[in-house]
Design a protein around this motif. Sequence first.
Motif, mmCIF file in Angstrom:
data_model
loop_
_atom_site.group_PDB
_atom_site.id
_atom_site.type_symbol
_atom_site.label_atom_id
_atom_site.label_comp_id
_atom_site.label_asym_id
_atom_site.label_seq_id
_atom_site.Cartn_x
_atom_site.Cartn_y
_atom_site.Cartn_z
ATOM 1 N N LEU A 184 0.867 -1.213 -0.027
ATOM 2 C CA LEU A 184 -0.060 -0.030 -0.037
ATOM 3 C C LEU A 184 0.748 1.056 0.041
ATOM 4 C CD1 LEU A 184 -2.758 -1.027 2.520
ATOM 5 C CD2 LEU A 184 -2.837 -1.178 -0.091
ATOM 6 N N THR A 234 5.290 8.477 -2.133
ATOM 7 C CA THR A 234 4.821 7.627 -1.314
ATOM 8 C C THR A 234 4.808 8.243 0.282
ATOM 9 O OG1 THR A 234 4.931 5.713 -2.691
ATOM 10 C CG2 THR A 234 4.520 5.345 -0.192
ATOM 11 N N PRO A 465 -1.781 2.308 -5.336
ATOM 12 C CA PRO A 465 -0.480 2.831 -4.704
ATOM 13 C C PRO A 465 0.558 3.314 -5.600
ATOM 14 C CG PRO A 465 -1.334 0.859 -3.454
ATOM 15 C CD PRO A 465 -2.048 0.984 -4.770
#
Length: 611
Positions: A184, A234, A465
């Motif tokens: 994720l 991220t 993601p």
Amino acid sequence: MSKQYSKPLLVYDNDCDFCRYWIAQWQHITQDRIEYAPYQQVATEFPDIPLSSFQSSVQLILTDGQVHSGAEAVFRILNNSVLLWCYTKLKIFSILSEVSYRFIANNRSLFSALTRWLWGTHTERVTYSYSRWIFLRGLGCIYLIAFLSLWVQIQGLLGSNGILPVERYLNNIQLQLGLKSYHLFPTLFWFNSSDLFLHILCGVGVVLSLILIVGYIPTSCLTILWLLYLSLVTIGQVFLSFQWDVLLLETGFLAIFISCLRVRDKIEITSSYHKLYIWLLRWLLFRLMFASGYVKLVSDEVWRNLTALNFHYETQPLPTLLGWYIHQLPEWFQKVSTVLMFGVELVIPFLIFAPRRLRTIGSFILIGLQLLIILTGNYCFFNLLTILLCLILIDDITWKKVIPKRLIHSVPLLGQPLRTTSRICLLSLAIILVSLSSLRFTGQLFPETKIRELMWKTPLQWIAPFHLVNTYGLFADMTETRPEIVIEGSNDRITWKPYEFRWKPGDLTESPKWVAPHQPRLDWQMWFAALRGNVRNTPWFLNFMETLLRGNKHVVNLLKENPFPNTPPRYLRANLYKYEFTDIKTRKTEGKWWKRNIIGTYCPVISLREN
């Protein structure tokens, strides 16, 4: 007795401009499989075919002497099995095909003019060797800007003593999600989240961007650059949550597949799989532009009543100097500008899939809009990246008219063709990306339909993601006023000194500035924070205040100047003001670009706990 040819022969009317235009394209498609000749030269070799037949339609003469004409001849030379099957098996299809062919043949002057208008004098299949070459180097420049811009800020934003430390963020994720966190939240920082690694990753990104610009190992560079930037997005939290960050990731991923698996990238004829991924880049540009207009039209009344530009230049995150002057223009100008903007964003994107001349015109119009936005707003590399996507619409024929002739050289063919397995994999990936992006795009346009429910049951959840397919659309909800946060420090709670930011409005006598393509990410987030009204709605803001109270040099360096250069203040507070542009008269008499009125307290007085 008719003359025999070793290959099928297509005979056409050389006196017809329309025929010559399309014969040129068919020759490009069929290569050396079909021979072509004007009936003016070869009609006497086929006495069995009346001259009127040659004059009325093309004649396909096979090697066994069979003759086909009209629409059937076209389907056969193009070797289109689907159309040919429909023609031979479906009577209604064959009738409609011949009627259509006859209508065009009887109005060749009209369709000749229409062809020139849509395609110009070139109807052959076009190539994109120059566009591909320019696009890859332009993308290297965008990556370079993105990594450099972030590098000078990253330790203050995400470092161990920064506003939102990476290590703390990843530890919290792992505690909550366990092994799921690696999927994720895909990032290289799982291996190392130190400040040094932050700098190393940005530095490697800069080096690889430069290597891509000069054209070496493009596929490897693009793959690693995409992975590095994904790692940063991220862990970037609110500071890398912008649409241009995911646009760069989506563009960068597709670009991998238009590069060449070789040490040095050269200008070469684009292969079929290159063209497939070039089409995917066009589809990305269409979604980006059309969604930008669509979300404005359906989500906010001020766009629909054409008043949004009355305050847009003033309320956008980081206004520019030219934006200040355009804001002074009358309302009719702002409304006309809004109408033109909707025309460009909602109509012109359809030209992306139009014939080459309209497609080229459309690309120039889209580029023109982006240049105007660059002049009137600071949106980092977003507009440059959009311009780069527009350049992929321009074919080699057009480039050769623009590029100086001394720089144009012959374009060689690509090297060894791909293996069947590789072609199947590339085609399968393209189909998956088109399907998922179409589903997501449809869900954005029609959010209340069951397509939205279906969308989240698809592999979109799994690939989300990685930001391979995204939704776009800036300023769906227009801000009509400009709240600004002013942070002040004090040692005695009597005398307060303001912290001035480098780029966002503060000092009333400071003019709006151009900062793009650099993005000062803290200044940008201060704009969003002000819109939320108070500190309770902005969790990261207290972290920011704490770093100022501790005097963290990397955070303080993100600001214009430090009002407490020796020791940090004991107390901090933040007030909320309403900022507005002044008019030209006030600017001349008082020297002020802004005026402001207090709204209230954003964050009450805070200080560090005393041990």
